[in-house]
Scaffold this active site. Structure first.
Site, short mmCIF file in Angstrom:
data_model
loop_
_atom_site.label_atom_id
_atom_site.label_comp_id
_atom_site.label_asym_id
_atom_site.label_seq_id
_atom_site.Cartn_x
_atom_site.Cartn_y
_atom_site.Cartn_z
N SER A 1 42.92 35.80 46.39
CA SER A 1 42.81 37.12 46.80
C SER A 1 43.87 37.37 47.95
O SER A 1 44.18 36.59 48.74
CB SER A 1 41.39 37.57 47.34
N CYS B 1 40.23 48.52 48.73
CA CYS B 1 39.70 47.72 50.12
C CYS B 1 40.90 47.71 51.15
O CYS B 1 41.97 47.57 50.75
CB CYS B 1 39.54 46.14 49.74
N CYS C 1 43.43 49.26 41.94
CA CYS C 1 42.95 47.77 42.01
C CYS C 1 43.90 46.67 41.48
O CYS C 1 44.63 46.88 40.71
CB CYS C 1 41.54 47.40 42.03
N ASP C 2 43.53 45.47 41.73
CA ASP C 2 44.55 44.32 41.84
C ASP C 2 45.23 43.94 40.36
O ASP C 2 46.58 44.25 40.45
CB ASP C 2 43.60 42.88 41.93
N GLU D 1 40.87 33.71 41.14
CA GLU D 1 41.09 33.81 42.45
C GLU D 1 39.84 32.72 42.90
O GLU D 1 38.85 32.57 42.55
CB GLU D 1 40.90 35.15 42.96
#
Length: 548
Positions: free
Chosen positions: A464, A190, A126-127, A439
């Site tokens: 995001s 996602c 993830c991010d 974000e």
């Protein structure tokens, strides 16, 4: 065989020290005779039970260990934080997410160097975790290989309306269906071209993962094989002396900047790639992204920029096929973890669905996915994901409505204070001002739900990768540094010109000077601890928000 860092465990001239350290390793379940002969491979894993993108990584790690043992290595796993941006969004927790990127890099760097490992496998999905691990890879300059968690599956694929698109617009008048479609029905990142999948894809352009491995869904059995092969390759890289900085070169990072445009990647790419470059002893500035935007089209139409999901990209040939299509724009002689070149990857790839991966001359959009905007409101630059902006909003002008906190901006949208055609100025959200550059996904979602399609947002915070529309972020200088964004007042006319790279506030110079004389920065309370230190040492967003 390459010299083993782990030999230091038994290298003391004092036999008692060697015996003591050997006893500690035996107590942890290792055989001293094996450790003296075999390389010791670290597995930096971001497994966590709370995050859909990472809750399957324990199983992937077991397969990595199998591969390492099969290939004649020894291994030891440790874990790092893995914050979920979705869970952190729209409350105080989002301050801490970007800051954890640098903590992750610090944790891995310091742990690996203190325990004398010979190579590292990095597992993330993830991010902020992906770039944090890539930063550590560049700093350590050991044999290192990345394994992505892979994309997950959004529940919209299980609805009757699904037709190969994960566009949520059809569900806006049905709140229950909209909420259901947002849910993750499997493990993995996602399933959009958000920051998580952006960096999983860019890992292939950088050459730091096995070709084709990044886009394999987290729930698919092929991911288990990729994990085992990754473990085996880590041992092989040690024996070959193939270190990270032989792969993370200036040319490789330039390739990544171009591919960020081609895939329609997250604006966070302009924040994290410079940080990765800095850790590898290279440089990526906003000018690199400006140039790439003019040279590279947005090839892919992956949600939120278009109708396809990351699984569609995987089924169409994955990133190797995208690299094949874009090869004439890239430096194809860069090395990959295979020991070969990026050209070898492209030569072995095939485009299996030209609707998802079109030819170079028929891209989703003729310009790059991300534009850099400058002007008196952002002399140090700002960024927008232009691949997700409707054509009628590529140039717009409207009155400013200003907010100094995300909570106030959310209330302004929900309560109807923000009108169609307004330009929201959301400030004190930068690396220092947030602090932590949170974000603004909460505000962008609120705008979408409110149906404000011609209302733009300008912030010194970030977005995001799920964000679309005229949302301009990373404004530099940020409000806390006295940038013009701090001095804008309600009603000032703001002009956004994405195609020509402009961001301007119609305020006279003498009026700016008058406001500057009266200005006092908003200083947000963070208490005593890490975020106070972070605020004092973080660099601007245009420099990757790295710590000095």
């Amino acid at each position: 065989m390459s010299k083993k860092n782990s030999d230091v465990i038994y290298a003391s001239p004092n036999r008692l020290i060697n015996d003591f350290r050997g006893g500690l390793m035996k107590g942890a379940g290792y055989d001293s005779n094996d450790l003296k002969k075999k390389p010791l491979i670290a597995i930096a894993n971001s497994h966590t039970e709370m995050t859909a993108g990472h809750n399957h990584l324990a199983r992937l790690s077991e397969k990595v260990k199998e591969g390492i043992l099969i290939e004649g290595g020894e291994c030891a796993e440790f874990n790092v934080p893995a914050p979920c941006d979705g869970i952190s969004m729209a409350h105080d927790g989002m301050r801490y997410v970007l800051a954890q990127r640098d903590l992750i890099a610090d944790i891995i760097e310091t742990h690996v160097r203190s325990q004398a490992f010979d190579a590292v496998v990095f597992i993330a999905g993830c991010d902020k975790i992906n770039p944090g691990m890539m930063m550590a890879m560049g700093r350590l300059d050991l044999p290192g290989i990345y394994l992505s968690a892979g994309p997950g599956q959004m529940n919209i694929r299980n609805t009757p309306k699904f037709t190969s698109s994960i566009d949520h617009n059809d569900y806006h008048d049905d709140p229950e269906a909209l909420a259901e479609s947002f849910s993750c029905s499997t493990c993995g990142a996602c399933e959009i071209m958000g920051t998580a999948n952006t960096f999983q894809c860019l890992a292939e352009a950088l050459g730091i993962c096995l070709p084709g491995s990044s886009n394999i869904p987290g729930w698919h059995t092929d991911k288990l094989k990729a994990a085992r092969d990754t473990g085996r390759r880590a041992v092989q890289m040690f024996h070959e002396g193939l270190n990270a900085r032989q792969i993370l070169t200036q040319d490789a990072l330039d390739n990544a900047a171009k591919m960020l445009m081609a895939i329609g990647g997250s604006t966070n790419g302009t924040l994290h790639l410079p940080a990765v470059a800095h850790s590898a002893g290279c440089t990526l500035s906003l000018e690199h992204f400006e140039q790439a935007n003019h040279e590279i089209p947005t090839l892919l139409a992956i949600s939120p920029n278009g109708p396809w999901g990351i699984q569609d990209l995987w089924a169409a040939g994955g990133m190797p096929a995208v690299l094949k299509v874009m090869q004439n724009d890239l430096t194809m002689t860069t090395k990959t973890v295979t020991g070969g070149t990026l050209q070898d990857v492209a030569d072995n790839a095939s485009v299996l669905n030209p609707k998802v991966i079109p030819v170079r001359d028929n891209p989703h959009r003729p310009t790059g996915g991300i534009a850099v905007l400058r002007g008196n409101l952002a002399p140090g630059g700002s960024v927008v994901k232009q691949a997700g902006v409707n054509e009628n909003m590529m140039h717009c002008k409207g009155p400013a409505i200003c907010f100094d906190s995300e909570d106030d901006a959310l209330a302004g949208v929900v309560e109807g204070k923000v009108k169609e055609g307004d330009i929201i100025i959301l400030r004190y959200q930068g690396p220092k001002g947030g602090p932590g550059m949170p974000e603004m996904l909460g505000v962008t979602l609120a705008l979408k739900v409110a149906g404000l399609k011609e209302t733009a947002l300008v912030t010194d915070g970030r977005f995001s990768g799920a964000t679309c529309g005229p949302c301009i972020g990373h404004v530099c200088p940020e409000a806390s540094d006295g940038g013009l964004i701090a001095l804008v007042e309600d009603g000032d006319m703001i002009e956004i010109d994405i195609l020509n790279g402009g961001l301007h506030a119609d305020v006279e110079d003498d009026e700016i000077a008058r406001r500057k004389d009266k200005w006092q920065p908003v200083l947000k309370d963070v208490g005593f601890g890490y975020m106070d230190r972070y605020r004092r040492h973080v660099r601007p967003a245009s420099e990757g928000a790295i710590l000095d």
